[in-house]
Design a protein around this motif. Structure first.
Motif, PDB file in Angstrom:
ATOM      1  N   THR A  65      33.569  51.471  70.459  1.00 37.57           N
ATOM      2  CA  THR A  65      34.330  50.335  69.908  1.00 37.57           C
ATOM      3  C   THR A  65      33.448  49.705  68.834  1.00 37.57           C
ATOM      4  O   THR A  65      32.279  49.414  69.094  1.00 37.57           O
ATOM      5  CB  THR A  65      34.671  49.300  70.997  1.00 37.57           C
ATOM      6  OG1 THR A  65      35.532  49.915  71.969  1.00 37.57           O
ATOM      7  CG2 THR A  65      35.392  48.094  70.383  1.00 37.57           C
ATOM      8  N   ASP A  79      41.867  42.257  69.875  1.00 35.29           N
ATOM      9  CA  ASP A  79      41.957  41.904  71.304  1.00 35.29           C
ATOM     10  C   ASP A  79      40.558  41.619  71.847  1.00 35.29           C
ATOM     11  O   ASP A  79      39.562  42.119  71.313  1.00 35.29           O
ATOM     12  CB  ASP A  79      42.525  43.101  72.084  1.00 35.29           C
ATOM     13  CG  ASP A  79      44.027  43.232  71.957  1.00 35.29           C
ATOM     14  OD1 ASP A  79      44.662  42.231  71.569  1.00 35.29           O
ATOM     15  OD2 ASP A  79      44.562  44.296  72.239  1.00 35.29           O
ATOM     16  N   GLN A  81      37.518  42.315  74.402  1.00 33.16           N
ATOM     17  CA  GLN A  81      37.057  43.591  74.979  1.00 33.16           C
ATOM     18  C   GLN A  81      37.480  43.676  76.440  1.00 33.16           C
ATOM     19  O   GLN A  81      37.814  44.735  76.938  1.00 33.16           O
ATOM     20  CB  GLN A  81      35.523  43.688  74.847  1.00 33.16           C
ATOM     21  CG  GLN A  81      34.890  44.955  75.422  1.00 33.16           C
ATOM     22  CD  GLN A  81      35.313  46.234  74.708  1.00 33.16           C
ATOM     23  OE1 GLN A  81      36.053  46.181  73.712  1.00 33.16           O
ATOM     24  NE2 GLN A  81      34.874  47.363  75.223  1.00 33.16           N
ATOM     25  N   ILE A  83      39.860  43.728  79.053  1.00 32.65           N
ATOM     26  CA  ILE A  83      41.288  44.060  78.984  1.00 32.65           C
ATOM     27  C   ILE A  83      42.121  43.155  79.891  1.00 32.65           C
ATOM     28  O   ILE A  83      43.329  43.003  79.722  1.00 32.65           O
ATOM     29  CB  ILE A  83      41.483  45.554  79.335  1.00 32.65           C
ATOM     30  CG1 ILE A  83      42.740  46.087  78.681  1.00 32.65           C
ATOM     31  CG2 ILE A  83      41.474  45.823  80.828  1.00 32.65           C
ATOM     32  CD1 ILE A  83      42.648  47.533  78.319  1.00 32.65           C
ATOM     33  N   LEU A  86      43.996  40.046  77.962  1.00 33.43           N
ATOM     34  CA  LEU A  86      44.817  40.353  76.780  1.00 33.43           C
ATOM     35  C   LEU A  86      45.928  39.323  76.565  1.00 33.43           C
ATOM     36  O   LEU A  86      46.627  38.962  77.514  1.00 33.43           O
ATOM     37  CB  LEU A  86      45.448  41.737  76.938  1.00 33.43           C
ATOM     38  CG  LEU A  86      44.568  42.930  76.620  1.00 33.43           C
ATOM     39  CD1 LEU A  86      45.424  44.140  76.345  1.00 33.43           C
ATOM     40  CD2 LEU A  86      43.677  42.666  75.408  1.00 33.43           C
ATOM     41  N   ARG A 104      43.049  50.733  81.353  1.00 38.03           N
ATOM     42  CA  ARG A 104      43.127  50.882  79.892  1.00 38.03           C
ATOM     43  C   ARG A 104      44.369  51.703  79.530  1.00 38.03           C
ATOM     44  O   ARG A 104      44.653  52.707  80.194  1.00 38.03           O
ATOM     45  CB  ARG A 104      41.885  51.620  79.372  1.00 38.03           C
ATOM     46  CG  ARG A 104      40.617  50.790  79.401  1.00 38.03           C
ATOM     47  CD  ARG A 104      39.449  51.605  78.874  1.00 38.03           C
ATOM     48  NE  ARG A 104      38.281  50.781  78.569  1.00 38.03           N
ATOM     49  CZ  ARG A 104      37.188  51.249  77.954  1.00 38.03           C
ATOM     50  NH1 ARG A 104      37.135  52.553  77.624  1.00 38.03           N
ATOM     51  NH2 ARG A 104      36.163  50.472  77.701  1.00 38.03           N
ATOM     52  N   THR A 115      36.843  57.432  73.907  1.00 40.91           N
ATOM     53  CA  THR A 115      37.474  56.284  74.604  1.00 40.91           C
ATOM     54  C   THR A 115      37.027  54.999  73.896  1.00 40.91           C
ATOM     55  O   THR A 115      36.183  55.019  73.011  1.00 40.91           O
ATOM     56  CB  THR A 115      37.010  56.214  76.076  1.00 40.91           C
ATOM     57  OG1 THR A 115      35.571  56.155  76.062  1.00 40.91           O
ATOM     58  CG2 THR A 115      37.478  57.410  76.867  1.00 40.91           C
ATOM     59  N   ARG A 117      38.118  51.396  71.620  1.00 40.14           N
ATOM     60  CA  ARG A 117      39.125  51.089  70.597  1.00 40.14           C
ATOM     61  C   ARG A 117      38.780  51.650  69.221  1.00 40.14           C
ATOM     62  O   ARG A 117      39.571  51.551  68.278  1.00 40.14           O
ATOM     63  CB  ARG A 117      39.312  49.565  70.494  1.00 40.14           C
ATOM     64  CG  ARG A 117      40.097  48.932  71.631  1.00 40.14           C
ATOM     65  CD  ARG A 117      40.162  47.431  71.439  1.00 40.14           C
ATOM     66  NE  ARG A 117      38.882  46.790  71.773  1.00 40.14           N
ATOM     67  CZ  ARG A 117      38.552  45.557  71.384  1.00 40.14           C
ATOM     68  NH1 ARG A 117      39.368  44.861  70.616  1.00 40.14           N
ATOM     69  NH2 ARG A 117      37.410  45.018  71.760  1.00 40.14           N
ATOM     70  N   ARG A 122      43.536  46.395  68.460  1.00 41.51           N
ATOM     71  CA  ARG A 122      44.275  46.199  69.712  1.00 41.51           C
ATOM     72  C   ARG A 122      44.029  47.354  70.675  1.00 41.51           C
ATOM     73  O   ARG A 122      43.921  48.512  70.251  1.00 41.51           O
ATOM     74  CB  ARG A 122      45.792  46.120  69.423  1.00 41.51           C
ATOM     75  CG  ARG A 122      46.226  44.807  68.769  1.00 41.51           C
ATOM     76  CD  ARG A 122      47.682  44.882  68.347  1.00 41.51           C
ATOM     77  NE  ARG A 122      48.582  44.912  69.506  1.00 41.51           N
ATOM     78  CZ  ARG A 122      49.518  43.971  69.725  1.00 41.51           C
ATOM     79  NH1 ARG A 122      49.639  42.958  68.898  1.00 41.51           N
ATOM     80  NH2 ARG A 122      50.338  44.050  70.752  1.00 41.51           N
ATOM     81  N   TRP A 123      43.956  47.019  71.966  1.00 47.40           N
ATOM     82  CA  TRP A 123      44.061  48.055  72.992  1.00 47.40           C
ATOM     83  C   TRP A 123      45.507  48.559  72.926  1.00 47.40           C
ATOM     84  O   TRP A 123      46.431  47.763  72.748  1.00 47.40           O
ATOM     85  CB  TRP A 123      43.797  47.482  74.382  1.00 47.40           C
ATOM     86  CG  TRP A 123      42.384  47.064  74.646  1.00 47.40           C
ATOM     87  CD1 TRP A 123      41.881  45.795  74.633  1.00 47.40           C
ATOM     88  CD2 TRP A 123      41.285  47.923  74.956  1.00 47.40           C
ATOM     89  NE1 TRP A 123      40.536  45.813  74.923  1.00 47.40           N
ATOM     90  CE2 TRP A 123      40.145  47.113  75.131  1.00 47.40           C
ATOM     91  CE3 TRP A 123      41.137  49.306  75.124  1.00 47.40           C
ATOM     92  CZ2 TRP A 123      38.890  47.610  75.452  1.00 47.40           C
ATOM     93  CZ3 TRP A 123      39.894  49.820  75.442  1.00 47.40           C
ATOM     94  CH2 TRP A 123      38.778  48.983  75.612  1.00 47.40           C
ATOM     95  N   ASN A 205      42.441  55.139  74.020  1.00 46.00           N
ATOM     96  CA  ASN A 205      42.939  53.822  74.450  1.00 46.00           C
ATOM     97  C   ASN A 205      43.463  52.931  73.327  1.00 46.00           C
ATOM     98  O   ASN A 205      43.918  51.803  73.622  1.00 46.00           O
ATOM     99  CB  ASN A 205      41.800  53.059  75.162  1.00 46.00           C
ATOM    100  CG  ASN A 205      41.122  53.906  76.218  1.00 46.00           C
ATOM    101  OD1 ASN A 205      39.926  54.178  76.135  1.00 46.00           O
ATOM    102  ND2 ASN A 205      41.883  54.393  77.198  1.00 46.00           N
ATOM    103  N   ALA A 206      43.393  53.414  72.106  1.00 48.06           N
ATOM    104  CA  ALA A 206      43.926  52.632  70.965  1.00 48.06           C
ATOM    105  C   ALA A 206      44.450  53.608  69.923  1.00 48.06           C
ATOM    106  O   ALA A 206      43.794  54.630  69.656  1.00 48.06           O
ATOM    107  CB  ALA A 206      42.832  51.751  70.358  1.00 48.06           C
TER     108      ALA A 206
END
Ligand code: RP5
Length: 281
Positions: A65, A79, A81, A83, A86, A104, A115, A117, A122-123, A205-206
């Motif tokens: 990320t 977002d 971190q 989750i 959110l 996630r 994995t 973002r 955004r996730w 995941n994103a």
């Protein structure tokens, strides 16, 4: 004088017949094999792998990320971190979002070898728009407005992420103007594609999902084009086989769908060089 029907016995059409009925991207290759600056190497995966066919015992993707999304002052559009904090639900044009054991969201097409973002704020789904603007030039070839992206220098359709609560047609007009200085309304534009984009920034995941709309300009309509913002250049380019092969992400998919829908409506087909012909159908 009867209109001469073009003889299509031997032409190679730019878009396969019936492409207008293709609704979604079935698999991703760029999201599995390409990356952008800052990304770690993607764990290699078999072509077409899905979450159902993935050999999870031997799947060890790198977590990434971007630093700009972490820390005390992330961008307002990003977002948290964590989750569990959110500010939004998980929605996707591709249907019900599934989750991993850590809660996630999972890329709707399948694993990507990374994995986290990445650089996406955004996730889950990051929503964008894409503006496909075409015209027939003086020599009878179909052209479209392209931008050359500042990040990797690839040619793409003008487009960008949608602001919070922004109408799609407003985002299309705004992004086109920001990237090319051209001002066009998309209120009467043709919706072409809504869904997943095979983008090199996507992760497990994103990911990016878009609304691509098409406006075909009448002959003689002049629009100024100058690259701005995150576009180093903006220019008309003939839509031929070569351009489709080099377009960024899965923009070629969107452009082919736009041509298929337009051609069906106008009784036209476009050959592999971009020449517009009257359809015999
Ligand atoms: C692509 O990235 C979308 O289709 C859209 O064209 C673009 C949005 O990202 P930015 O151009 O704003 O970086 O996946």
């Amino acid at each position: 004088m009867t209109e001469q029907k073009d003889n299509h016995q031997h032409i190679s059409s730019l878009v396969s017949s019936g492409f207008e009925t293709t609704n979604r991207i079935q698999f991703h290759t760029k999201a599995m094999t390409e990356t952008v600056e800052g990304y770690p190497e993607r764990t290699s995966l078999p072509k077409g792998v899905t979450w159902q066919t993935l050999d999870r015992q031997n799947y060890h993707p790198a977590e990434y990320t971007a630093e700009k999304l972490l820390g005390d002052t992330p961008p307002v559009w990003a977002d948290p971190q964590d989750i569990s904090k959110l500010p939004h639900d998980f929605i996707s044009y591709e249907g019900e979002v599934e989750f991993d054991t850590n809660g996630r969201p999972l890329n709707p097409i399948g694993p990507t070898g990374i994995t986290g973002r990445g650089v996406l704020g955004r996730w889950g789904a990051n929503f964008a728009v894409d503006a496909i603007v075409t015209r027939i030039n003086i020599d009878g070839f179909l052209e479209m407005v392209t931008i050359q992206r500042e990040d990797g220098g690839e040619f793409a359709t003008p487009g960008g992420f949608v602001d919070e609560n922004e109408e799609t047609t407003h985002a299309l007009q705004r992004e086109l103007e920001e990237e090319t200085t051209a001002t066009l309304s998309f209120e009467s534009a043709t919706p072409v594609y809504t869904g997943y984009v095979d983008d090199p920034r996507n992760t497990d995941n994103a990911w990016i999902e878009t609304n691509a709309y098409h406006r075909h300009l009448a002959r003689g309509v002049i629009i100024p084009l100058e690259g701005k913002d995150d576009a180093r250049d903006a220019r008309w380019r003939t839509i031929n086989k070569e351009l489709l092969e080099e377009l960024y992400a899965s923009h070629a998919f969107n452009v082919k769908k736009a041509i298929a829908l337009w051609g069906k409506k106008e009784g036209k087909i476009v050959d592999s060089e971009g020449k517009v012909l009257n359809s015999t159908k």
